[in-house]
Design a protein around this motif. Structure first.
Motif, PDB file in Angstrom:
ATOM      1  N   MET A 195      16.630  -6.602 -10.099  1.00 30.13           N
ATOM      2  CA  MET A 195      16.179  -5.621 -10.594  1.00 30.13           C
ATOM      3  C   MET A 195      14.817  -5.340  -9.850  1.00 30.13           C
ATOM      4  SD  MET A 195      15.598  -3.826 -14.089  1.00 30.13           S
ATOM      5  CE  MET A 195      16.361  -2.193 -13.457  1.00 30.13           C
ATOM      6  N   ALA A 218       7.412   6.784  -9.991  1.00 33.20           N
ATOM      7  CA  ALA A 218       7.342   6.343  -9.493  1.00 33.20           C
ATOM      8  C   ALA A 218       5.669   5.728  -9.559  1.00 33.20           C
ATOM      9  CB  ALA A 218       6.973   6.078  -7.633  1.00 33.20           C
ATOM     10  N   THR A 254      14.374  11.777  -3.171  1.00 28.56           N
ATOM     11  CA  THR A 254      12.985  10.463  -1.843  1.00 28.56           C
ATOM     12  C   THR A 254      14.107   9.032  -2.132  1.00 28.56           C
ATOM     13  OG1 THR A 254      11.459   9.629  -3.666  1.00 28.56           O
ATOM     14  CG2 THR A 254      11.160  11.937  -1.852  1.00 28.56           C
TER      15      THR A 254
HETATM   16  N1  NAP Z   1       8.122   6.510 -20.512  1.00 23.70           N
HETATM   17  C1  NAP Z   1      10.089   6.387 -20.674  1.00 23.70           C
HETATM   18  O1  NAP Z   1      10.398   7.237 -21.763  1.00 23.70           O
HETATM   19  C2  NAP Z   1      10.419   5.220 -19.482  1.00 23.70           C
HETATM   20  C3  NAP Z   1      12.151   5.437 -19.512  1.00 23.70           C
HETATM   21  C4  NAP Z   1      12.913   4.863 -18.678  1.00 23.70           C
HETATM   22  C5  NAP Z   1      12.305   4.286 -17.095  1.00 23.70           C
HETATM   23  N2  NAP Z   1      10.415   4.661 -17.659  1.00 23.70           N
HETATM   24  C6  NAP Z   1      10.051   3.970 -15.934  1.00 23.70           C
HETATM   25  O2  NAP Z   1      10.684   5.063 -15.345  1.00 23.70           O
HETATM   26  C7  NAP Z   1      10.545   3.429 -13.468  1.00 23.70           C
HETATM   27  C8  NAP Z   1      12.090   3.286 -13.436  1.00 23.70           C
HETATM   28  O3  NAP Z   1      12.964   2.692 -14.552  1.00 23.70           O
HETATM   29  P1  NAP Z   1      14.369   2.584 -14.102  1.00 23.70           P
HETATM   30  O4  NAP Z   1      14.710   1.679 -15.127  1.00 23.70           O
HETATM   31  O5  NAP Z   1      15.086   3.499 -13.845  1.00 23.70           O
HETATM   32  O6  NAP Z   1      14.129   1.778 -12.825  1.00 23.70           O
HETATM   33  P2  NAP Z   1      14.996   1.258 -11.765  1.00 23.70           P
HETATM   34  O7  NAP Z   1      16.257   1.214 -12.032  1.00 23.70           O
HETATM   35  O8  NAP Z   1      14.269  -0.325 -11.127  1.00 23.70           O
HETATM   36  O9  NAP Z   1      14.477   1.300 -10.272  1.00 23.70           O
HETATM   37  C9  NAP Z   1      13.359   1.312  -9.686  1.00 23.70           C
HETATM   38  C10 NAP Z   1      13.283   1.967  -8.559  1.00 23.70           C
HETATM   39  O10 NAP Z   1      12.460   2.329  -8.297  1.00 23.70           O
HETATM   40  C11 NAP Z   1      11.889   3.532  -7.075  1.00 23.70           C
HETATM   41  N3  NAP Z   1      10.901   3.092  -6.030  1.00 23.70           N
HETATM   42  C12 NAP Z   1       9.783   2.044  -6.163  1.00 23.70           C
HETATM   43  N4  NAP Z   1       8.656   2.659  -4.876  1.00 23.70           N
HETATM   44  C13 NAP Z   1       8.694   3.742  -5.404  1.00 23.70           C
HETATM   45  C14 NAP Z   1       8.355   4.552  -4.667  1.00 23.70           C
HETATM   46  N5  NAP Z   1       6.549   4.379  -4.230  1.00 23.70           N
HETATM   47  N6  NAP Z   1       8.636   5.905  -4.783  1.00 23.70           N
HETATM   48  C15 NAP Z   1       9.170   6.668  -5.442  1.00 23.70           C
HETATM   49  N7  NAP Z   1       9.945   5.722  -5.537  1.00 23.70           N
HETATM   50  C16 NAP Z   1       9.924   4.278  -6.251  1.00 23.70           C
HETATM   51  C17 NAP Z   1      13.095   2.008  -6.250  1.00 23.70           C
HETATM   52  O11 NAP Z   1      13.803   3.392  -5.593  1.00 23.70           O
HETATM   53  P3  NAP Z   1      13.949   3.355  -4.077  1.00 23.70           P
HETATM   54  O12 NAP Z   1      15.150   1.931  -4.593  1.00 23.70           O
HETATM   55  O13 NAP Z   1      15.579   4.647  -3.587  1.00 23.70           O
HETATM   56  O14 NAP Z   1      12.797   3.672  -3.855  1.00 23.70           O
HETATM   57  C18 NAP Z   1      13.906   1.502  -7.358  1.00 23.70           C
HETATM   58  O15 NAP Z   1      14.745   1.998  -7.438  1.00 23.70           O
HETATM   59  C19 NAP Z   1       9.953   2.154 -14.602  1.00 23.70           C
HETATM   60  O16 NAP Z   1       8.300   2.617 -14.106  1.00 23.70           O
HETATM   61  C20 NAP Z   1      10.224   2.615 -16.367  1.00 23.70           C
HETATM   62  O17 NAP Z   1       9.261   1.587 -16.663  1.00 23.70           O
HETATM   63  C21 NAP Z   1      10.237   5.154 -18.160  1.00 23.70           C
END
Ligand code: NAP
Length: 333
Positions: free
Chosen positions: A319, A232, A188
């Motif tokens: 970002m 998300a 998605t």
């Molecule tokens: N717990 C852990 O170990 C861990 C590790 C890594 C990351 N995380 C968390 O995972 C998340 C992603 O991290 P990242 O560093 O990969 O972030 P990122 O590269 O900044 O990517 C964020 C992405 O979120 C997506 N998004 C926004 N709204 C959404 C929705 N309603 N439904 C689905 N996707 C949505 C967007 O995708 P699109 O542009 O394709 O719409 C965007 O590209 C963050 O919240 C981060 O804190 C947690």
């Protein structure tokens, strides 16, 4: 040395001269060449993350050259190009981390600096199939998605998986890992362009989560998913439950859109679904992730490389806007 510094919640990052670290016993000193952003860095700046929120050198991912060693460290590390496992002090229980657990970059000084001193147990030689920039973007997204897919969700060849928000650095690595494992991958995104790019990387189809009832269309077209991988959360999490096949596993590691408020209990227990939380991973999972990444020649997708550490705030803003398709990298000069 020069380092980016978070002085306070919501304050812009500044560049500051700080003491170059001296490697302690069991540590190496690394001169960093590249570092990469994770959404966590932005959450910390915005005060949306547990733990200290000021006086920090952020950054969990980096690549550099070993330029010094503390006592008890094999001298042959000197001169090697290395990456760093950011998942520190996991503890004894592979099922969940213990009380000492921390992620590099908060509270320990992170990688948005010219040098870093880290325990040698977290240092690994750069995978040879990656460029320096690609390698700098691998560790945090790699360990998180590897554990999520294989340890927690036990993804198998022939299964169907939905990966949400494919523009994310984590999601794009998960897509490549799942394809390498023989799964059929669907995605998605809020962007049609990103869906098309994901298809070019091997996704079978994609759905725009901004469209009303996208999840009904996804279920109808695919028959549902054995595994759903999400970061998300938010109100849309209930829709993901609709897309899972009976007996399916929904694994998630992020809360980008806040609390999950709309789970209808019988949609989970009646269909025997598993909802699995996961964060980072163990020392062994990091090694397994590196081996899997090398075996399948998987390369993190890089969206943008900024030329200096002074561009860090610009990179954070980029970002936050969510326009990226993959990882955002800083050059550590
Ligand atoms: N717990 C852990 O170990 C861990 C590790 C890594 C990351 N995380 C968390 O995972 C998340 C992603 O991290 P990242 O560093 O990969 O972030 P990122 O590269 O900044 O990517 C964020 C992405 O979120 C997506 N998004 C926004 N709204 C959404 C929705 N309603 N439904 C689905 N996707 C949505 C967007 O995708 P699109 O542009 O394709 O719409 C965007 O590209 C963050 O919240 C981060 O804190 C947690």
């Amino acid at each position: 040395m020069k380092a980016t510094f978070l002085t306070d919640t919501n304050a812009p990052l500044i560049i500051k001269e700080v003491e170059t670290p001296v490697p302690a016993d069991n540590q190496v000193l690394i001169k960093l060449a590249y570092s990469s952003l994770n959404h966590r860095d932005v959450w910390i700046q915005k005060g949306q993350y547990a733990g200290p929120r000021a006086g920090l050198i952020l950054g969990s991912d980096g690549l550099g050259t070993v330029v010094g060693t503390g006592r008890n460290v094999d001298q042959t590390w000197e001169g090697k190009t290395v990456i760093i496992n950011p998942s520190h002090d996991w503890g004894e229980n592979p099922a969940a981390f213990g009380e000492q657990f921390k992620i590099l970059g908060n509270p320990e000084p992170g990688t948005f600096a010219e040098y870093i001193a880290v325990d040698v147990q977290y240092v690994h030689e750069k995978p040879t199939h990656l460029t320096d920039i690609e390698a700098s973007a691998l560790p945090l997204a790699g360990i998180t998605t590897y554990r999520a897919l294989f340890t927690r969700a036990a993804l198998k060849a022939g299964e169907q998986i939905l990966i949400t928000g494919i523009g994310a650095g984590t999601a794009l690595l998960a897509l490549q890992y799942a394809i390498a494992a023989g799964a059929s991958v669907y995605v998605t995104s809020g962007s049609e362009e990103k869906i098309e790019k994901a298809k070019a990387l091997g996704a079978i189809d994609g759905f725009n989560y901004k469209e009303a009832n996208w999840f009904l269309k996804a279920k109808e077209r695919t028959g549902g998913f054995d595994v759903v991988l999400d970061s998300a959360s938010g109100k849309g999490f209930g829709d993901l439950i609709e897309t899972a096949k009976p007996g399916g596993r929904i694994v998630f590691f992020g809360g980008t859109n806040g609390p999950i408020g709309n789970i209808i209990p019988n949609k989970v227990y009646w269909r025997n679904l598993s909802i699995l939380g996961t964060t980072m991973g163990t020392l062994q999972e990091f090694k397994d992730m590196l081996a899997f990444t090398a075996k399948h020649h998987i390369k993190p997708i890089i969206d943008k490389v900024y030329p200096t550490l002074s561009d860090a705030q610009q990179a954070f803003d980029y970002m936050h806007e969510g326009r990226q398709f993959g990882k955002i990298v800083l050059t550590n000069v």
